[in-house]
Design a protein around this motif. Structure first.
Motif, PDB file in Angstrom:
ATOM      1  N   ASN A  58       1.090  -1.291  -0.457  1.00  0.00           N
ATOM      2  CA  ASN A  58       0.392   0.534  -0.031  1.00  0.00           C
ATOM      3  C   ASN A  58       0.743   1.492  -0.272  1.00  0.00           C
ATOM      4  O   ASN A  58       0.508   2.188   0.538  1.00  0.00           O
ATOM      5  N   GLY A  59       2.245   1.333  -0.443  1.00  0.00           N
ATOM      6  CA  GLY A  59       2.384   2.352  -1.050  1.00  0.00           C
ATOM      7  C   GLY A  59       4.177   2.927  -0.031  1.00  0.00           C
ATOM      8  O   GLY A  59       4.124   3.885   0.535  1.00  0.00           O
ATOM      9  N   PHE A  60       3.817   2.136   1.213  1.00  0.00           N
ATOM     10  CA  PHE A  60       5.073   2.339   2.755  1.00  0.00           C
ATOM     11  C   PHE A  60       5.773   1.878   1.800  1.00  0.00           C
ATOM     12  O   PHE A  60       6.691   1.103   1.488  1.00  0.00           O
ATOM     13  N   ALA A  61       6.990   3.436   2.487  1.00  0.00           N
ATOM     14  CA  ALA A  61       8.057   2.925   2.317  1.00  0.00           C
ATOM     15  C   ALA A  61       9.007   1.651   3.346  1.00  0.00           C
ATOM     16  O   ALA A  61       8.077   1.100   4.201  1.00  0.00           O
ATOM     17  N   PRO A  62       9.798   0.824   2.720  1.00  0.00           N
ATOM     18  CA  PRO A  62      10.241  -0.415   3.557  1.00  0.00           C
ATOM     19  C   PRO A  62      11.106   0.144   5.374  1.00  0.00           C
ATOM     20  O   PRO A  62      11.460   1.263   5.169  1.00  0.00           O
ATOM     21  N   TRP A  63      11.191  -0.515   6.104  1.00  0.00           N
ATOM     22  CA  TRP A  63      11.649  -0.154   6.900  1.00  0.00           C
ATOM     23  C   TRP A  63      13.029  -0.690   7.453  1.00  0.00           C
ATOM     24  O   TRP A  63      12.896  -2.125   6.499  1.00  0.00           O
ATOM     25  N   GLN A  64      13.946  -0.279   8.177  1.00  0.00           N
ATOM     26  CA  GLN A  64      15.636  -0.225   8.313  1.00  0.00           C
ATOM     27  C   GLN A  64      15.724  -0.157   9.447  1.00  0.00           C
ATOM     28  O   GLN A  64      14.836   0.263  10.180  1.00  0.00           O
ATOM     29  N   SER A  65      16.386  -0.860   9.767  1.00  0.00           N
ATOM     30  CA  SER A  65      17.415  -1.415  10.887  1.00  0.00           C
ATOM     31  C   SER A  65      18.341  -1.820  10.988  1.00  0.00           C
ATOM     32  O   SER A  65      19.036  -3.027  11.012  1.00  0.00           O
ATOM     33  N   ALA A  66      19.192  -0.633  12.256  1.00  0.00           N
ATOM     34  CA  ALA A  66      20.589  -1.909  12.364  1.00  0.00           C
ATOM     35  C   ALA A  66      21.097  -1.330  14.103  1.00  0.00           C
ATOM     36  O   ALA A  66      20.380  -0.792  14.380  1.00  0.00           O
ATOM     37  N   HIS A  67      21.867  -2.887  14.111  1.00  0.00           N
ATOM     38  CA  HIS A  67      21.177  -2.642  15.943  1.00  0.00           C
ATOM     39  C   HIS A  67      23.426  -3.682  16.366  1.00  0.00           C
ATOM     40  O   HIS A  67      23.352  -4.160  15.726  1.00  0.00           O
ATOM     41  N   LEU A  68      23.342  -3.576  17.389  1.00  0.00           N
ATOM     42  CA  LEU A  68      24.178  -3.484  18.353  1.00  0.00           C
ATOM     43  C   LEU A  68      23.906  -4.149  19.537  1.00  0.00           C
ATOM     44  O   LEU A  68      23.247  -3.113  20.764  1.00  0.00           O
ATOM     45  N   PHE A  69      23.674  -4.805  20.148  1.00  0.00           N
ATOM     46  CA  PHE A  69      24.198  -5.806  21.601  1.00  0.00           C
ATOM     47  C   PHE A  69      24.921  -6.061  23.063  1.00  0.00           C
ATOM     48  O   PHE A  69      25.703  -6.571  21.824  1.00  0.00           O
ATOM     49  N   VAL A  70      24.830  -5.847  23.639  1.00  0.00           N
ATOM     50  CA  VAL A  70      26.021  -6.120  24.688  1.00  0.00           C
ATOM     51  C   VAL A  70      25.346  -6.450  25.596  1.00  0.00           C
ATOM     52  O   VAL A  70      24.643  -6.350  26.370  1.00  0.00           O
ATOM     53  N   GLY A  71      25.693  -7.712  26.195  1.00  0.00           N
ATOM     54  CA  GLY A  71      25.169  -8.628  27.471  1.00  0.00           C
ATOM     55  C   GLY A  71      26.234  -9.087  27.915  1.00  0.00           C
ATOM     56  O   GLY A  71      26.709  -9.731  27.779  1.00  0.00           O
ATOM     57  N   LYS A  72      25.558  -9.451  29.677  1.00  0.00           N
ATOM     58  CA  LYS A  72      26.754  -9.938  30.664  1.00  0.00           C
ATOM     59  C   LYS A  72      26.235  -9.998  31.613  1.00  0.00           C
ATOM     60  O   LYS A  72      25.098 -10.636  32.364  1.00  0.00           O
ATOM     61  N   ARG A  73      26.695 -11.984  31.574  1.00  0.00           N
ATOM     62  CA  ARG A  73      25.871 -12.913  32.601  1.00  0.00           C
ATOM     63  C   ARG A  73      26.680 -13.032  34.120  1.00  0.00           C
ATOM     64  O   ARG A  73      28.008 -13.508  33.594  1.00  0.00           O
ATOM     65  N   PHE A  74      26.644 -12.651  34.744  1.00  0.00           N
ATOM     66  CA  PHE A  74      27.336 -13.407  35.841  1.00  0.00           C
ATOM     67  C   PHE A  74      26.703 -14.979  36.899  1.00  0.00           C
ATOM     68  O   PHE A  74      25.861 -15.478  36.563  1.00  0.00           O
ATOM     69  N   ALA A  75      28.161 -15.043  37.600  1.00  0.00           N
ATOM     70  CA  ALA A  75      27.838 -16.256  38.240  1.00  0.00           C
ATOM     71  C   ALA A  75      27.211 -16.599  39.280  1.00  0.00           C
ATOM     72  O   ALA A  75      26.387 -17.937  39.361  1.00  0.00           O
ATOM     73  N   SER A  76      26.238 -15.371  39.044  1.00  0.00           N
ATOM     74  CA  SER A  76      25.452 -15.039  40.792  1.00  0.00           C
ATOM     75  C   SER A  76      23.365 -15.032  39.526  1.00  0.00           C
ATOM     76  O   SER A  76      22.510 -15.577  40.127  1.00  0.00           O
ATOM     77  N   ARG A  77      23.658 -15.702  38.104  1.00  0.00           N
ATOM     78  CA  ARG A  77      22.432 -16.127  37.284  1.00  0.00           C
ATOM     79  C   ARG A  77      22.213 -14.281  37.391  1.00  0.00           C
ATOM     80  O   ARG A  77      21.345 -14.126  36.462  1.00  0.00           O
ATOM     81  N   GLN A  78      22.880 -13.101  37.914  1.00  0.00           N
ATOM     82  CA  GLN A  78      22.510 -12.358  37.598  1.00  0.00           C
ATOM     83  C   GLN A  78      22.453 -11.934  36.052  1.00  0.00           C
ATOM     84  O   GLN A  78      23.562 -11.969  35.315  1.00  0.00           O
ATOM     85  N   SER A  79      21.643 -10.873  35.356  1.00  0.00           N
ATOM     86  CA  SER A  79      21.651 -10.628  33.863  1.00  0.00           C
ATOM     87  C   SER A  79      22.048  -8.885  33.456  1.00  0.00           C
ATOM     88  O   SER A  79      21.125  -8.558  33.892  1.00  0.00           O
ATOM     89  N   LEU A  80      22.986  -8.441  33.041  1.00  0.00           N
ATOM     90  CA  LEU A  80      22.912  -6.856  32.919  1.00  0.00           C
ATOM     91  C   LEU A  80      23.405  -7.165  31.087  1.00  0.00           C
ATOM     92  O   LEU A  80      24.082  -7.448  30.687  1.00  0.00           O
ATOM     93  N   TYR A  81      22.762  -6.133  30.057  1.00  0.00           N
ATOM     94  CA  TYR A  81      22.203  -6.158  29.139  1.00  0.00           C
ATOM     95  C   TYR A  81      21.934  -4.751  28.723  1.00  0.00           C
ATOM     96  O   TYR A  81      20.823  -4.254  29.701  1.00  0.00           O
ATOM     97  N   GLY A  82      22.352  -3.890  27.963  1.00  0.00           N
ATOM     98  CA  GLY A  82      21.919  -2.690  26.836  1.00  0.00           C
ATOM     99  C   GLY A  82      21.352  -2.575  25.304  1.00  0.00           C
ATOM    100  O   GLY A  82      21.970  -3.569  25.240  1.00  0.00           O
ATOM    101  N   VAL A  83      21.385  -1.896  25.006  1.00  0.00           N
ATOM    102  CA  VAL A  83      20.646  -1.610  23.672  1.00  0.00           C
ATOM    103  C   VAL A  83      20.506  -0.093  22.472  1.00  0.00           C
ATOM    104  O   VAL A  83      20.358   0.242  23.937  1.00  0.00           O
ATOM    105  N   TYR A  84      20.937  -0.259  21.852  1.00  0.00           N
ATOM    106  CA  TYR A  84      21.456   0.584  20.440  1.00  0.00           C
ATOM    107  C   TYR A  84      20.984   0.326  19.528  1.00  0.00           C
ATOM    108  O   TYR A  84      21.259  -0.767  18.816  1.00  0.00           O
ATOM    109  N   ARG A  85      19.966   1.288  19.013  1.00  0.00           N
ATOM    110  CA  ARG A  85      19.464   0.858  17.348  1.00  0.00           C
ATOM    111  C   ARG A  85      19.132   1.926  17.117  1.00  0.00           C
ATOM    112  O   ARG A  85      18.826   3.031  17.016  1.00  0.00           O
ATOM    113  N   GLU A  86      19.229   1.920  15.706  1.00  0.00           N
ATOM    114  CA  GLU A  86      18.598   3.106  14.689  1.00  0.00           C
ATOM    115  C   GLU A  86      17.962   2.721  13.636  1.00  0.00           C
ATOM    116  O   GLU A  86      18.430   1.687  12.835  1.00  0.00           O
TER     117      GLU A  86
END
Length: 303
Positions: free
Chosen positions: A90-118
């Motif tokens: 229906n004439g909508f322009a394509p969607w595009q995205s680039a992403h970077l992911f980093v995550g850290k899992r600790f021995a105590s089973r805690q997890s910390l993660y973050g995201v940046y996306r364009e």
């Protein structure tokens, strides 16, 4: 307006500067400007399934008395970079995205993660950052909190926050409940999520109910079912999911309720203990507004 080549060049430069220090993952946003983020279109759930740490029941070694499918705990740092592309009718322009992911899992089973996306969507370009933290409380209970914000918020939300609790019930059953508050330029959305999942042999079956309330426009509900198969020493996975329900969209002058249906195939294949590939193919029908066909790929590395 910036071209895709400009966006790609900026992403490559940013990746070269931040590789090993930032974590980015793809996330769906509202389907149209000023739309409510109904998770039936995988606004929330797609991101969680790809990005948030798995419940502890999937990571601990399996014993003869347990039926949960186990996935090995991966302490240390994981980094993923990826790209997504969607064609709309229906004439909508394509969607595009680039992403970077980093995550850290600790021995105590805690997890910390973050995201940046364009993101390039509806001929508008947006940037977004997110951080999340997963905290086991005891052998059965765990909590997840997330917060994200977009400094540009032309299409994406200004900011959003999620709080969720999970509980293991034994014999492979896990339940969860959460609440997300999302603020767009012209709308505020309250979303409740309620999920049940079962792990058996090498499989996972899950159902999630999303109830979204758009301020001043009532509520809408959507449903998502998913089945996953786990294989290999590194717990590679192949899965399919189907979503159906309704969305409330704030179009500025009026509130539009649309029926949605979505089918996707997704997976993660570990080539070895260090390198893996994520992939996703989606077919999404947004009422009579458009049909979207797309894919995403990501390369993940464990340090």
């Amino acid at each position: 307006m910036r071209t895709l080549n400009t966006i790609s060049l900026q992403f490559v430069i940013a990746l070269a500067l931040a590789f090993g220090a930032i974590h980015v993952a793809a996330q769906e946003a509202a389907p149209t400007p000023k739309a409510s983020p109904s998770p039936g279109v995988s606004t929330i759930d797609s991101f969680l399934s790809k990005s948030r740490p798995a419940p502890e029941s999937l990571n601990k070694p399996q014993t003869s008395s347990e039926s949960e499918t186990s996935r090995p705990t991966s302490e240390g740092l994981e980094v993923e970079v990826g790209y997504s592309y969607d064609l709309l009718t229906n004439g909508f322009a394509p969607w595009q995205s680039a992403h970077l992911f980093v995550g850290k899992r600790f021995a105590s089973r805690q997890s910390l993660y973050g995201v940046y996306r364009e993101t390039l969507r509806v001929r508008e370009r947006d940037r977004e950052a997110m951080i999340g933290f997963y905290q086991p409380i005891d052998r059965r209970w765990a909590a997840l909190v997330e917060a994200n914000a977009s400094p540009t918020h032309r299409i994406l939300a200004k900011w959003s926050a999620l709080a969720q609790v999970e509980r293991k019930f034994g014999k492979g059953w896990v339940g969860s409940a959460g609440y997300r508050h999302t603020v767009f330029n012209t709308a505020k959305v309250h979303t409740g999520t309620f999920g049940a999942e079962r792990y058996f042999s090498r499989y996972r079956a899950a159902y999630t109910l999303y109830v979204a309330a758009l301020q001043g426009a009532g509520t809408s509900a959507s449903h998502r079912g998913q089945v996953n198969y786990y294989y290999g020493e590194q717990s590679s996975t192949l899965g399919v999911s189907f979503s159906a329900g309704n969305e409330l969209e704030n179009l500025g002058t009026r509130i539009l309720r649309t029926g949605v249906r979505s089918f996707s195939v997704q997976g993660r294949h570990w080539v070895n203990s260090r390198w893996g590939v994520n992939y996703d193919a989606t077919l999404h029908v947004q009422g009579d507004i458009y049909t979207r066909k797309g894919f995403s790929v990501g390369l993940r590395h464990r340090f």
